[in-house]
Scaffold this motif. Structure first.
Motif, PDB file in Angstrom:
ATOM      1  N   SER A   1     -17.346 -25.710  35.384  1.00 40.45           N
ATOM      2  CA  SER A   1     -17.314 -25.421  36.814  1.00 40.45           C
ATOM      3  C   SER A   1     -15.845 -25.228  37.206  1.00 40.45           C
ATOM      4  O   SER A   1     -14.994 -26.022  36.821  1.00 40.45           O
ATOM      5  CB  SER A   1     -17.910 -26.591  37.602  1.00 40.45           C
TER       6      SER A   1
ATOM      7  N   ARG B   1     -17.530 -31.901  32.719  1.00 41.79           N
ATOM      8  CA  ARG B   1     -18.215 -33.197  32.655  1.00 41.79           C
ATOM      9  C   ARG B   1     -19.728 -33.062  32.688  1.00 41.79           C
ATOM     10  O   ARG B   1     -20.433 -33.884  32.125  1.00 41.79           O
ATOM     11  CB  ARG B   1     -17.752 -34.106  33.789  1.00 41.79           C
ATOM     12  N   LYS B   2     -20.244 -32.040  33.365  1.00 43.01           N
ATOM     13  CA  LYS B   2     -21.696 -31.844  33.447  1.00 43.01           C
ATOM     14  C   LYS B   2     -22.053 -30.524  32.786  1.00 43.01           C
ATOM     15  O   LYS B   2     -21.394 -29.515  33.000  1.00 43.01           O
ATOM     16  CB  LYS B   2     -22.148 -31.813  34.904  1.00 43.01           C
ATOM     17  N   GLY B   3     -23.106 -30.546  32.016  1.00 42.18           N
ATOM     18  CA  GLY B   3     -23.598 -29.316  31.407  1.00 42.18           C
ATOM     19  C   GLY B   3     -22.683 -28.781  30.323  1.00 42.18           C
ATOM     20  O   GLY B   3     -21.804 -29.481  29.820  1.00 42.18           O
ATOM     21  N   ARG B   4     -22.915 -27.518  29.978  1.00 43.86           N
ATOM     22  CA  ARG B   4     -22.140 -26.907  28.901  1.00 43.86           C
ATOM     23  C   ARG B   4     -21.295 -25.735  29.368  1.00 43.86           C
ATOM     24  O   ARG B   4     -20.564 -25.148  28.582  1.00 43.86           O
ATOM     25  CB  ARG B   4     -23.082 -26.456  27.793  1.00 43.86           C
TER      26      ARG B   4
ATOM     27  N   ASP C   1     -14.007 -27.867  34.979  1.00 46.71           N
ATOM     28  CA  ASP C   1     -14.605 -29.194  34.866  1.00 46.71           C
ATOM     29  C   ASP C   1     -15.824 -29.093  33.935  1.00 46.71           C
ATOM     30  O   ASP C   1     -16.780 -28.377  34.231  1.00 46.71           O
ATOM     31  CB  ASP C   1     -15.035 -29.673  36.252  1.00 46.71           C
TER      32      ASP C   1
END
Length: 146
Positions: free
Chosen positions: A92, A86-89, A84
């Protein structure tokens, strides 16, 4: 369960410089398992893979299954399909199943493909693998059980 299917003219997988699986004409399957997956999901995708008509007939239309063209499967486990971003670089992988669940289910999936009458070669679960393939077409299909 999520599978990236690539129609291939030839493909192989190596672990530590040793070939663990190779095929000529067929499908390379990159296989991801998530927490909710069961044998029912594996059976569904195996039947779908076996029945898909992704090979050209005499008229040039995708109308033949892998069995009809004498193809084989190269199955490679790939937990990163559930990455995933969607958040950060950094991805997850919380949606990827733990190895103690994913490994046996991947093995079951490969056996389910064999039960459909297909010849199956594999990588090694959890290993760092080098995958080489010639994508024929290119034809790439995403199959999900949910």
């Amino acid at each position: 369960m999520k599978v990236i299917l690539q129609r291939s003219g030839r493909a192989s997988v190596e672990v530590a410089g040793e070939v663990t699986g190779s095929i000529e004409k067929g499908y390379v399957l990159l296989v991801g398992v998530t927490h909710e997956d069961t044998e029912k999901d594996a059976d569904y995708i195996a039947k779908k893979v076996a029945g898909l008509r992704l090979w050209e007939d005499e008229d040039g239309k995708m109308n033949k299954s892998i069995d009809e063209v004498g193809g084989a499967i190269l199955s490679v486990s790939q937990f990163t399909l559930y990455g995933d971003v969607r958040k950060g670089r950094r991805p997850s992988f919380i949606d990827a199943a733990r190895p103690e669940q994913a490994g046996p289910l991947w093995d079951y999936f490969n056996d389910s493909l064999r039960n459909e009458g297909l010849h199956v070669e594999t990588g090694i679960f959890g290993a760092m693998m080098d995958v080489q393939l010639t994508n024929d077409g290119p034809v790439t299909i995403i199959i999900e059980s949910k």
